[in-house]
Design a protein around this motif. Structure first.
Motif, PDB file in Angstrom:
ATOM      1  N   ALA A 121     -12.557  11.849   4.510  1.00 37.37           N
ATOM      2  CA  ALA A 121     -13.360  10.647   4.703  1.00 37.37           C
ATOM      3  C   ALA A 121     -14.850  10.940   4.599  1.00 37.37           C
ATOM      4  N   HIS A 122     -15.257  12.188   4.794  1.00 42.15           N
ATOM      5  CA  HIS A 122     -16.674  12.533   4.729  1.00 42.15           C
ATOM      6  C   HIS A 122     -17.184  12.661   3.300  1.00 42.15           C
ATOM      7  N   SER A 123     -16.321  12.755   2.314  1.00 41.67           N
ATOM      8  CA  SER A 123     -16.719  12.898   0.917  1.00 41.67           C
ATOM      9  C   SER A 123     -17.210  11.557   0.372  1.00 41.67           C
ATOM     10  N   THR A 124     -18.162  11.611  -0.578  1.00 46.65           N
ATOM     11  CA  THR A 124     -18.700  10.380  -1.155  1.00 46.65           C
ATOM     12  C   THR A 124     -17.870   9.889  -2.330  1.00 46.65           C
ATOM     13  N   ASN A 125     -16.967  10.703  -2.854  1.00 47.88           N
ATOM     14  CA  ASN A 125     -16.154  10.331  -4.011  1.00 47.88           C
ATOM     15  C   ASN A 125     -14.729   9.968  -3.604  1.00 47.88           C
ATOM     16  N   ILE A 126     -14.606   9.143  -2.604  1.00 48.82           N
ATOM     17  CA  ILE A 126     -13.289   8.729  -2.108  1.00 48.82           C
ATOM     18  C   ILE A 126     -12.986   7.323  -2.614  1.00 48.82           C
ATOM     19  N   GLU A 127     -11.825   7.172  -3.237  1.00 45.34           N
ATOM     20  CA  GLU A 127     -11.345   5.858  -3.646  1.00 45.34           C
ATOM     21  C   GLU A 127     -10.313   5.400  -2.641  1.00 45.34           C
ATOM     22  N   THR A 128     -10.417   4.153  -2.206  1.00 46.12           N
ATOM     23  CA  THR A 128      -9.501   3.612  -1.207  1.00 46.12           C
ATOM     24  C   THR A 128      -8.537   2.636  -1.869  1.00 46.12           C
ATOM     25  N   PHE A 129      -7.264   2.772  -1.544  1.00 42.03           N
ATOM     26  CA  PHE A 129      -6.214   1.899  -2.069  1.00 42.03           C
ATOM     27  C   PHE A 129      -5.442   1.295  -0.911  1.00 42.03           C
ATOM     28  N   LYS A 130      -5.061   0.034  -1.062  1.00 43.47           N
ATOM     29  CA  LYS A 130      -4.198  -0.624  -0.082  1.00 43.47           C
ATOM     30  C   LYS A 130      -2.875  -0.969  -0.758  1.00 43.47           C
ATOM     31  N   GLN A 131      -1.835  -0.931   0.030  1.00 41.49           N
ATOM     32  CA  GLN A 131      -0.487  -1.206  -0.462  1.00 41.49           C
ATOM     33  C   GLN A 131      -0.367  -2.684  -0.860  1.00 41.49           C
ATOM     34  N   VAL A 132       0.333  -2.959  -1.979  1.00 42.51           N
ATOM     35  CA  VAL A 132       0.610  -4.324  -2.429  1.00 42.51           C
ATOM     36  C   VAL A 132       2.119  -4.510  -2.436  1.00 42.51           C
ATOM     37  N   CYS A 133       2.561  -5.602  -1.800  1.00 40.36           N
ATOM     38  CA  CYS A 133       3.997  -5.889  -1.694  1.00 40.36           C
ATOM     39  C   CYS A 133       4.292  -7.281  -2.240  1.00 40.36           C
ATOM     40  N   CYS A 134       5.537  -7.477  -2.617  1.00 40.32           N
ATOM     41  CA  CYS A 134       6.020  -8.798  -3.016  1.00 40.32           C
ATOM     42  C   CYS A 134       6.001  -9.688  -1.772  1.00 40.32           C
ATOM     43  N   SER A 135       5.445 -10.880  -1.884  1.00 38.65           N
ATOM     44  CA  SER A 135       5.360 -11.770  -0.721  1.00 38.65           C
ATOM     45  C   SER A 135       6.709 -12.400  -0.373  1.00 38.65           C
ATOM     46  N   VAL A 136       7.684 -12.306  -1.271  1.00 38.56           N
ATOM     47  CA  VAL A 136       8.997 -12.896  -1.015  1.00 38.56           C
ATOM     48  C   VAL A 136       9.916 -11.915  -0.283  1.00 38.56           C
ATOM     49  N   CYS A 137      10.003 -10.666  -0.788  1.00 42.00           N
ATOM     50  CA  CYS A 137      10.964  -9.714  -0.208  1.00 42.00           C
ATOM     51  C   CYS A 137      10.307  -8.465   0.390  1.00 42.00           C
ATOM     52  N   SER A 138       8.986  -8.355   0.320  1.00 41.30           N
ATOM     53  CA  SER A 138       8.205  -7.250   0.892  1.00 41.30           C
ATOM     54  C   SER A 138       8.443  -5.893   0.228  1.00 41.30           C
ATOM     55  N   THR A 139       8.929  -5.876  -0.999  1.00 46.73           N
ATOM     56  CA  THR A 139       9.085  -4.623  -1.738  1.00 46.73           C
ATOM     57  C   THR A 139       7.713  -4.149  -2.189  1.00 46.73           C
TER      58      THR A 139
END
Length: 160
Positions: A121-139
């Motif tokens: 987390a202290h590095s300046t070259n960190i890319e952040t990703f969040k999980q994406v799920c299907c809104s119908v079945c949560s896959t």
């Protein structure tokens, strides 16, 4: 069911007189109740209107419930089963699972060490990703980056 040692096979589906197996017995003069010859043309107009005239590499669907997730996307040049998109439908972002990846050049040279890492987390070259799920079945179907670009990797693509 047996008479004089003979077996009665009328209960068998293969010997049933109700089995229709010949096209001559089907009445094709009656129009099917749910047939619309203009449906494909109407669907094409609808999708063109939704895409605002842009082309798409595929229409993406959830692999578990076949719900449409994206109508306009771009296929990854190197990883042919991955897609990216900006406009999606039927997707929800999971805020409980955040992935971080170090994108510095030194890490990219060391391919064995490259990957998601939550401790840098202290590095300046960190890319952040969040999980994406299907809104119908949560896959889980992909991730979204900090620039709000969706990266799909667990989807069913179809010709667009």
């Amino acid at each position: 069911m047996e008479e004089d040692g003979k077996r009665d096979n009328t209960d068998s589906p293969t010997n049933s007189q109700q089995t229709v197996s010949d096209d001559d017995e089907i009445d094709y003069t009656t129009k099917p109740e749910f047939y619309d010859p203009d449906l494909d043309d109407n669907d094409e107009k609808w999708i063109d209107k939704k895409r605002h005239g842009h082309d798409s590499d595929a229409v993406l669907s959830c692999p578990a419930c076949f719900t449409t997730l994206c109508l306009e996307c771009q296929r990854h040049e190197k990883y042919l089963t991955q897609y990216r998109a900006v406009f999606v439908v039927n997707c929800k972002i999971g805020n409980d699972k955040v992935l971080k990846q170090n994108t510095s050049r030194s890490r990219k040279r060391n391919r064995g060490k490259e990957g998601f890492d939550g401790d840098d987390a202290h590095s300046t070259n960190i890319e952040t990703f969040k999980q994406v799920c299907c809104s119908v079945c949560s896959t889980e179907v992909g991730v979204i980056d900090q620039d709000e670009i969706y990266h799909f990797f667990n989807v069913l693509p179809s010709e667009s």
